[in-house]
Design a protein around this motif. Structure first.
Motif, mmCIF file in Angstrom:
data_model
loop_
_atom_site.group_PDB
_atom_site.id
_atom_site.type_symbol
_atom_site.label_atom_id
_atom_site.label_comp_id
_atom_site.label_asym_id
_atom_site.label_seq_id
_atom_site.Cartn_x
_atom_site.Cartn_y
_atom_site.Cartn_z
ATOM 1 N N SER A 1 0.835 -1.213 0.000
ATOM 2 C CA SER A 1 0.000 0.000 0.000
ATOM 3 C C SER A 1 0.859 1.249 0.000
ATOM 4 O O SER A 1 0.544 2.239 -0.687
ATOM 5 N N MET A 2 1.949 1.246 0.756
ATOM 6 C CA MET A 2 2.851 2.393 0.775
ATOM 7 C C MET A 2 3.474 2.634 -0.592
ATOM 8 O O MET A 2 3.627 3.771 -1.040
ATOM 9 N N LEU A 3 3.809 1.535 -1.293
ATOM 10 C CA LEU A 3 4.362 1.688 -2.631
ATOM 11 C C LEU A 3 3.310 2.258 -3.577
ATOM 12 O O LEU A 3 3.613 3.122 -4.420
ATOM 13 N N GLY A 4 2.061 1.800 -3.424
ATOM 14 C CA GLY A 4 0.989 2.336 -4.248
ATOM 15 C C GLY A 4 0.752 3.818 -4.001
ATOM 16 O O GLY A 4 0.524 4.596 -4.938
ATOM 17 N N ILE A 5 0.828 4.229 -2.736
ATOM 18 C CA ILE A 5 0.653 5.648 -2.407
ATOM 19 C C ILE A 5 1.788 6.480 -2.999
ATOM 20 O O ILE A 5 1.569 7.587 -3.497
ATOM 21 N N ALA A 6 3.010 5.940 -2.942
ATOM 22 C CA ALA A 6 4.151 6.651 -3.520
ATOM 23 C C ALA A 6 3.950 6.868 -5.018
ATOM 24 O O ALA A 6 4.237 7.948 -5.552
ATOM 25 N N LEU A 7 3.446 5.857 -5.718
ATOM 26 C CA LEU A 7 3.148 6.013 -7.138
ATOM 27 C C LEU A 7 2.037 7.046 -7.341
ATOM 28 O O LEU A 7 2.062 7.831 -8.291
ATOM 29 N N GLY A 8 1.063 7.036 -6.424
ATOM 30 C CA GLY A 8 -0.024 8.000 -6.501
ATOM 31 C C GLY A 8 0.464 9.429 -6.354
ATOM 32 O O GLY A 8 -0.102 10.349 -6.962
ATOM 33 N N VAL A 9 1.506 9.632 -5.550
ATOM 34 C CA VAL A 9 2.063 10.973 -5.378
ATOM 35 C C VAL A 9 2.588 11.505 -6.708
ATOM 36 O O VAL A 9 2.398 12.681 -7.050
ATOM 37 N N LEU A 10 3.234 10.639 -7.489
ATOM 38 C CA LEU A 10 3.712 11.058 -8.806
ATOM 39 C C LEU A 10 2.554 11.430 -9.733
ATOM 40 O O LEU A 10 2.629 12.399 -10.482
ATOM 41 N N LEU A 11 1.474 10.648 -9.664
ATOM 42 C CA LEU A 11 0.307 10.949 -10.491
ATOM 43 C C LEU A 11 -0.326 12.271 -10.080
ATOM 44 O O LEU A 11 -0.808 13.036 -10.925
ATOM 45 N N ILE A 12 -0.326 12.547 -8.773
ATOM 46 C CA ILE A 12 -0.853 13.827 -8.278
ATOM 47 C C ILE A 12 -0.051 14.988 -8.885
ATOM 48 O O ILE A 12 -0.613 15.983 -9.345
ATOM 49 N N GLY A 13 1.264 14.846 -8.894
ATOM 50 C CA GLY A 13 2.102 15.896 -9.460
ATOM 51 C C GLY A 13 1.850 16.095 -10.941
ATOM 52 O O GLY A 13 1.811 17.224 -11.433
ATOM 53 N N ALA A 14 1.649 14.986 -11.669
ATOM 54 C CA ALA A 14 1.406 15.086 -13.100
ATOM 55 C C ALA A 14 0.079 15.777 -13.402
ATOM 56 O O ALA A 14 -0.050 16.502 -14.391
ATOM 57 N N ALA A 15 -0.911 15.554 -12.530
ATOM 58 C CA ALA A 15 -2.233 16.140 -12.753
ATOM 59 C C ALA A 15 -2.337 17.572 -12.247
ATOM 60 O O ALA A 15 -3.249 18.311 -12.636
ATOM 61 N N ALA A 16 -1.403 18.004 -11.382
ATOM 62 C CA ALA A 16 -1.513 19.317 -10.736
ATOM 63 C C ALA A 16 -1.437 20.469 -11.732
ATOM 64 O O ALA A 16 -2.021 21.531 -11.507
#
Length: 284
Positions: free
Chosen positions: A134-149
């Motif tokens: 789950s922590m690895l998934g959240i870390a990947l999600g952080v990158l997606l958040i940056g791309a969408a920002a």
């Protein structure tokens, strides 16, 4: 707790140096979202490199602290780095703090004192495999958040970048506790290892972009929330973090007070604009 506070001092001082470098490195063609080239330009400046060195020292102290203290105590201490930044800005950059801001520094210190009195040892649970993934998934999600920002309005963009950076730093806090065997073979097989590396890298990328554009106060407030509340809950619910007998109320109060004081100082997530050197086209 001494290591946690030492980590806050390192991170708080580093943020002033990195913020100055991030603004100076911003070229006229910088985009609205996460700009990897901005990070490459920033690392060519001595201020950013000095800040990274302090970040490295702070990270080592953070790991030591997470091995002996609950995540909620370490997270609150790291949020208190804003108080350090405010004091450093006042002393070295001659920034004038209002009475309210000096009071907020005192509030942060009071909250940390309460946490120091109430905190027990670190939890005795090692965490499940599901939590590691789950922590690895959240870390990947952080990158997606940056791309969408980059597609968001300015105010929303600053909040999202800051919150994403905070979540990335929060992943690092939790991942440290999920790495119980540091042998090479165990590190390679542990998803928490990759979560730590990816979460930390993504957090730095988002934070550098947040410092360069948008509302610094909004971005920093989002970062404080992201790096404190979520990891604290994970530590209590899944890793067994507890307080000293009968002092749970004091720990909750201290955590809330420290975070509230840090939020009041959120404008110090970046050095004041009048001390930032403008970028020179073509300069290294």
């Amino acid at each position: 707790m001494i290591c946690a506070l030492g980590s806050a001092v390192c991170f708080g001082t580093a943020s002033v140096l990195q913020a100055v470098a991030a603004r100076a490195a911003a070229g006229p063609g910088s985009g609205a979202g996460v700009d990897p080239a901005l990070l490459l330009r920033a690392v060519r400046q001595w201020r950013y490199l000095a800040g990274l060195a302090l970040d490295g020292c702070g990270f080592v102290l953070q790991i030591i602290a997470l091995r002996s203290l609950p995540i909620y105590a370490v997270g609150a201490a790291l949020a208190a780095s804003l108080a350090v930044t405010a004091v450093v800005a006042a002393r070295l950059l001659h920034v004038r703090l209002s009475r309210t801001e000096w009071a907020a520094v005192g509030v942060v210190c009071a909250g940390l004192a309460m946490l120091g009195l109430a905190s027990g040892g670190e939890g005795d649970r090692t965490g499940s495999t599901t939590l590691r993934w789950s922590m690895l998934g959240i870390a990947l999600g952080v990158l997606l958040i940056g791309a969408a920002a980059g597609r968001l309005p300015e105010k929303s963009r600053a909040l999202v970048l800051g919150l994403g950076a905070g979540c990335g730093f929060g992943v690092v806090e939790v991942a440290v506790r999920l790495i119980d065997d540091v042998s090479p073979s165990a590190l390679v097989a542990n998803p928490a290892t990759y979560a730590l590396l990816l979460g930390g890298g993504a957090a730095f990328l988002l934070l550098t972009s947040a410092l360069q554009r948008g509302s610094v106060t909004t971005a920093t407030a989002g970062m404080v929330i992201g790096e404190t509340i979520g990891p604290a809950l994970v530590g209590v619910v899944w890793l067994g973090d507890r307080t000293r007998e009968g002092l749970g109320w004091l720990a909750v109060t201290g955590f809330a007070v420290a975070v509230a004081g840090a939020l009041a100082l959120s404008r110090f997530g970046e050095a004041p604009a009048d001390v930032i050197e403008p970028a020179v086209p073509g300069a290294r």
